[in-house]
Scaffold this motif. Structure first.
Motif, PDB file in Angstrom:
ATOM      1  N   THR A 198       0.824  -1.191   0.000  1.00 35.16           N
ATOM      2  CA  THR A 198       0.000   0.000   0.000  1.00 35.16           C
ATOM      3  C   THR A 198       0.860   1.243   0.000  1.00 35.16           C
ATOM      4  N   THR A 199       0.316   2.315  -0.566  1.00 31.34           N
ATOM      5  CA  THR A 199       1.016   3.576  -0.574  1.00 31.34           C
ATOM      6  C   THR A 199       0.721   4.309   0.716  1.00 31.34           C
ATOM      7  N   THR A 200       1.784   4.740   1.397  1.00 31.89           N
ATOM      8  CA  THR A 200       1.603   5.489   2.618  1.00 31.89           C
ATOM      9  C   THR A 200       1.878   6.950   2.362  1.00 31.89           C
ATOM     10  N   THR A 201       1.193   7.781   3.086  1.00 33.71           N
ATOM     11  CA  THR A 201       1.386   9.203   2.894  1.00 33.71           C
ATOM     12  C   THR A 201       2.196   9.767   4.045  1.00 33.71           C
ATOM     13  N   THR A 202       2.371  11.061   4.033  1.00 30.53           N
ATOM     14  CA  THR A 202       3.215  11.698   5.020  1.00 30.53           C
ATOM     15  C   THR A 202       2.506  11.802   6.355  1.00 30.53           C
ATOM     16  N   ASN A 203       3.233  12.435   7.280  1.00 32.94           N
ATOM     17  CA  ASN A 203       2.705  12.687   8.623  1.00 32.94           C
ATOM     18  C   ASN A 203       2.409  11.403   9.395  1.00 32.94           C
ATOM     19  N   ASN A 204       3.162  10.324   9.134  1.00 30.39           N
ATOM     20  CA  ASN A 204       3.005   9.115   9.944  1.00 30.39           C
ATOM     21  C   ASN A 204       4.214   8.922  10.856  1.00 30.39           C
ATOM     22  N   CYS A 205       4.908  10.021  11.180  1.00 27.31           N
ATOM     23  CA  CYS A 205       6.046   9.986  12.090  1.00 27.31           C
ATOM     24  C   CYS A 205       5.638  10.533  13.448  1.00 27.31           C
ATOM     25  N   PRO A 206       6.261  10.043  14.507  1.00 30.95           N
ATOM     26  CA  PRO A 206       6.021  10.672  15.814  1.00 30.95           C
ATOM     27  C   PRO A 206       6.631  12.072  15.824  1.00 30.95           C
ATOM     28  N   PRO A 207       6.116  12.989  16.634  1.00 30.25           N
ATOM     29  CA  PRO A 207       6.647  14.351  16.672  1.00 30.25           C
ATOM     30  C   PRO A 207       8.140  14.346  17.022  1.00 30.25           C
ATOM     31  N   TYR A 208       8.879  15.272  16.390  1.00 32.68           N
ATOM     32  CA  TYR A 208      10.309  15.371  16.668  1.00 32.68           C
ATOM     33  C   TYR A 208      10.741  16.827  16.584  1.00 32.68           C
ATOM     34  N   SER A 209      11.554  17.271  17.543  1.00 32.57           N
ATOM     35  CA  SER A 209      12.056  18.644  17.582  1.00 32.57           C
ATOM     36  C   SER A 209      13.501  18.669  17.112  1.00 32.57           C
ATOM     37  N   PHE A 210      13.752  19.398  16.017  1.00 24.86           N
ATOM     38  CA  PHE A 210      15.100  19.501  15.462  1.00 24.86           C
ATOM     39  C   PHE A 210      15.827  20.698  16.084  1.00 24.86           C
ATOM     40  N   SER A 211      17.141  20.654  16.013  1.00 20.34           N
ATOM     41  CA  SER A 211      17.959  21.749  16.537  1.00 20.34           C
ATOM     42  C   SER A 211      17.829  22.989  15.656  1.00 20.34           C
ATOM     43  N   ASN A 212      18.195  24.132  16.221  1.00 16.61           N
ATOM     44  CA  ASN A 212      18.196  25.406  15.497  1.00 16.61           C
ATOM     45  C   ASN A 212      16.824  25.777  14.938  1.00 16.61           C
ATOM     46  N   GLY A 213      15.769  25.252  15.547  1.00 21.86           N
ATOM     47  CA  GLY A 213      14.426  25.626  15.155  1.00 21.86           C
ATOM     48  C   GLY A 213      14.001  25.134  13.790  1.00 21.86           C
ATOM     49  N   ARG A 214      14.696  24.143  13.233  1.00 19.31           N
ATOM     50  CA  ARG A 214      14.319  23.623  11.918  1.00 19.31           C
ATOM     51  C   ARG A 214      12.950  22.951  12.002  1.00 19.31           C
ATOM     52  N   THR A 215      12.132  23.144  10.993  1.00 16.99           N
ATOM     53  CA  THR A 215      10.823  22.485  10.900  1.00 16.99           C
ATOM     54  C   THR A 215      10.650  21.921   9.503  1.00 16.99           C
ATOM     55  N   PHE A 216       9.923  20.817   9.428  1.00 15.25           N
ATOM     56  CA  PHE A 216       9.679  20.159   8.144  1.00 15.25           C
ATOM     57  C   PHE A 216       8.206  19.798   8.068  1.00 15.25           C
ATOM     58  N   SER A 217       7.598  20.094   6.931  1.00 18.21           N
ATOM     59  CA  SER A 217       6.152  19.894   6.788  1.00 18.21           C
ATOM     60  C   SER A 217       5.791  18.459   6.435  1.00 18.21           C
ATOM     61  N   GLU A 218       6.734  17.718   5.863  1.00 13.66           N
ATOM     62  CA  GLU A 218       6.460  16.346   5.432  1.00 13.66           C
ATOM     63  C   GLU A 218       7.401  15.384   6.148  1.00 13.66           C
ATOM     64  N   CYS A 219       6.917  14.193   6.401  1.00 11.88           N
ATOM     65  CA  CYS A 219       7.747  13.190   7.069  1.00 11.88           C
ATOM     66  C   CYS A 219       7.243  11.802   6.722  1.00 11.88           C
ATOM     67  N   ASN A 220       8.165  10.869   6.626  1.00  9.61           N
ATOM     68  CA  ASN A 220       7.778   9.471   6.441  1.00  9.61           C
ATOM     69  C   ASN A 220       8.662   8.578   7.283  1.00  9.61           C
ATOM     70  N   ALA A 221       8.033   7.688   8.047  1.00 10.01           N
ATOM     71  CA  ALA A 221       8.771   6.675   8.811  1.00 10.01           C
ATOM     72  C   ALA A 221       9.163   5.565   7.851  1.00 10.01           C
ATOM     73  N   LEU A 222      10.431   5.461   7.539  1.00 10.33           N
ATOM     74  CA  LEU A 222      10.898   4.442   6.607  1.00 10.33           C
ATOM     75  C   LEU A 222      10.717   3.064   7.241  1.00 10.33           C
ATOM     76  N   PRO A 223      10.366   2.058   6.448  1.00  9.73           N
ATOM     77  CA  PRO A 223       9.889   0.794   7.029  1.00  9.73           C
ATOM     78  C   PRO A 223      10.943  -0.054   7.729  1.00  9.73           C
ATOM     79  N   VAL A 224      12.227   0.161   7.454  1.00 12.72           N
ATOM     80  CA  VAL A 224      13.264  -0.652   8.089  1.00 12.72           C
ATOM     81  C   VAL A 224      14.428   0.224   8.533  1.00 12.72           C
ATOM     82  N   LEU A 225      15.288  -0.328   9.364  1.00 16.44           N
ATOM     83  CA  LEU A 225      16.525   0.307   9.831  1.00 16.44           C
ATOM     84  C   LEU A 225      16.302   1.554  10.680  1.00 16.44           C
ATOM     85  N   ASN A 226      15.179   1.659  11.357  1.00 18.68           N
ATOM     86  CA  ASN A 226      14.966   2.711  12.368  1.00 18.68           C
ATOM     87  C   ASN A 226      15.223   4.107  11.808  1.00 18.68           C
TER      88      ASN A 226
END
Length: 569
Positions: A198-226
């Motif tokens: 099945t095709t998965t869409t974005t926003n299936n990642c747990p929330p994460y805070s990046f350094s230097n205030g970086r933000t990203f609108s799209e995210c995908n949890a890759l299926p293997v290798l953490n």
């Protein structure tokens, strides 16, 4: 003859039935005479879903089976009527409480830190109960009223985790636990779609805070290798800012994420690499991959990566994050993506593992739409690997031991001579022919996978082919039973035969570790070996019983004959 034939027939029947049942979830028998017209064997976590759909009132009776767990685990199955991820899922949960009582309840999931608190779902669940059976399986039974509307197809998820003091703890976030989702259509004519296609869409990642205030609108949890990929796509100049997170690594590992603009494999991939150099500093750079034996040498990619934009950081003691801006090739937004990790020695990246998840870490990504597709498990190379495995398990791992059993145990029955010999030759010749085909597919796989080596598996395979060929020639040079060299030929033939069987079983397990299939296939082969072992033990005891009995009869007959002769003298 009859007993040996029955046992050999039983072995064949067991193998055929086991192979049939392993792929047929409709053969499951439920308690209280429950029956279900639809079922799907879910691809991960040893689970299956069974259901009956009632179109007149849009209800479904379901039975969710989750095996390979124990009384200290919780299990859950959920529908997500509004999305495809964990958040918003409406779960049915079951766990074993103190005293062995199985508790089943509903739990709406509103965040990634849920502890599966009990609550009402967004749709009605008129009935719900569960049972714990065989000390390894929980089954949840329920009737659910599907959400209002005409839809019968929904995202579904399934999971298990540990229980502590009656409270469900968070499930693992690696391996199969992040692949346990798919689509199910309750309409009678449809069945659950395999989650890995099945095709998965974005926003299936747990929330994460990046350094230097970086933000990203799209995210995908890759299926293997953490791993996780976060990005912002800019349509105006066809560029993308990415953050690639790879957890579960140490300071002695390298990590890499790559795009392949021209193909679907490792060759041609354009990689971003990060690792700690010999000076102790974390280094990030670009590396075009031109061969399977690459050591990830630094070089320019086929698309532009502005130098100041690429960097990396090591956080939380087990995670490397690579940041970069990519100027994508003109007119293209969909690519094959690959990700990987491996060891570092003296500041040089060494080859990554070539088994398990390390050979499944690729898929497709569309930066514009946010859609990603996991690596296809049924690709051409994977099919060849599966064919290679099946041929060798059937030949070296099943037919060869059965042929040896026929030679050792059927010959003790006088009525089985010479039938045992023809059964033995038929089994061994068939095993050799099928085994040569399996060996050939292995050679082809090796030639198609330059740089990917499984030395132990390959060397044992070559040895088996050589010994098997010697056995074939030995049959042509077989002395007659009364020949003076027949004794020595028997020693040679049996020694080589038992060596082949032992090496075959060892190499099959070596191959299973490389192929890394679902646990049930390895368990099925172990079951076959146990069954054959029991048959050998029973037949060995019966053979010695017959041999000892015949010696006693012959001895008594010899004494009686001597006595008669003495009296006559």
């Amino acid at each position: 003859m009859k007993m040996g034939s029955v046992l050999l027939f039983s072995v064949l029947l067991f193998i055929l039935v086991a192979a049939s049942n392993a792929q047929n979830c409709s053969s499951i028998a439920f308690s209280n005479g429950r029956r279900y017209g639809n079922c799907n064997s879910l691809s991960v976590l040893d689970s299956s879903i069974h259901w009956n759909y009632h179109e007149n009132n849009r209800t479904a009776d379901i039975a969710y089976r989750h095996t390979q767990i124990n009384s200290s685990n919780w299990v859950a199955w959920a529908l997500n009527p509004t999305g495809q991820g964990m958040v918003g899922a409406q779960a049915l949960v079951a766990l074993v409480e103190a005293g062995g009582v199985v508790r089943a309840y509903t739990a709406p999931i509103s965040g990634y830190t849920t502890v599966l608190q009990e609550g009402n779902l967004s749709f009605r669940v008129p009935s719900l109960n569960a049972q714990f059976i065989n000390d390894s399986q929980i089954i949840i039974y329920a009737t659910i009223e599907l959400p209002q509307g005409t839809a019968t197809s929904f995202s579904h998820l399934w999971q298990h985790g540990d229980v502590s003091n009656g409270i469900p703890l968070q499930h693992p976030t690696i391996g199969d636990h992040v692949r346990s989702r798919g689509t199910i259509d309750f309409a009678p004519e449809a069945a659950a779609a395999p989650p890995n296609t099945t095709t998965t869409t974005t926003n299936n990642c747990p929330p994460y805070s990046f350094s230097n205030g970086r933000t990203f609108s799209e995210c995908n949890a890759l299926p293997v290798l953490n791993s996780f990929l976060h990005w912002n796509y800019r349509d105006g100049n066809n560029s993308v800012d990415i953050a690639y997170r790879h957890s579960g690594v140490s300071r002695s590992n390298w990590v890499a994420w790559a795009l392949n603009p021209t193909g679907t494999s490792m060759i041609g991939a354009q990689a971003l690499v990060a690792f700690f150099g010999s000076n102790g500093e974390l280094r990030a750079y670009t590396s075009p991959i031109t061969s399977y034996s690459t050591t990830l040498q630094e070089g320019e990619l086929s698309f532009r990566v502005p130098a100041p934009s690429i960097s990396a950081e090591f956080v939380t003691g087990d995670q490397i994050i690579i940041y970069a801006t990519l100027n994508l090739p003109a007119g293209a937004t969909t690519f094959t993506q690959l990700w990987q990790h491996g060891p570092v020695s003296n500041g040089i990246p060494l080859q990554h593992s070539t088994t398990g998840d390390n050979v499944r870490s690729f898929g497709n990504i569309n930066f514009a739409t946010g859609a990603t597709t996991p690596a296809a498990a049924g690709g051409s190379r994977q099919r060849k690997r599966n064919v290679h495995g099946v041929l060798n398990v059937v030949s070296w791992g099943m037919l060869m031991p059965m042929g040896a059993m026929a030679a050792r145990y059927l010959k003790v029955f006088k009525s089985a001579n010479p039938a045992w010999f023809y059964i033995h030759v038929t089994c061994q010749a068939s095993a050799y022919i099928v085994g040569v085909a399996g060996w050939g597919t292995g050679i082809k796989l090796g030639s198609d996978s330059v740089g990917v080596q499984h030395n132990v598996h390959r060397n044992i395979g070559i040895t088996l082919f050589a010994l098997g060929t010697l056995q074939v020639f030995a049959l042509l040079l077989r002395p007659k039973p009364d020949h003076k060299y027949r004794f020595y030929w028997n020693i040679y033939h049996q020694a080589i035969g038992y060596a082949v069987i032992s090496l075959s079983i060892a190499n099959i397990f070596e191959g299973l570790d490389i192929l890394d299939p679902e646990k049930k296939w390895k368990n099925a082969y172990i079951g076959v070996l146990i069954f054959l072992g029991v048959c050998v033990a029973v037949l060995e005891a019966f053979t010695w019983y017959l041999v000892i009995k015949r010696k006693r009869v012959d001895k008594q007959s010899h004494h009686v004959t001597n006595g008669v002769n003495g009296y006559q003298a």
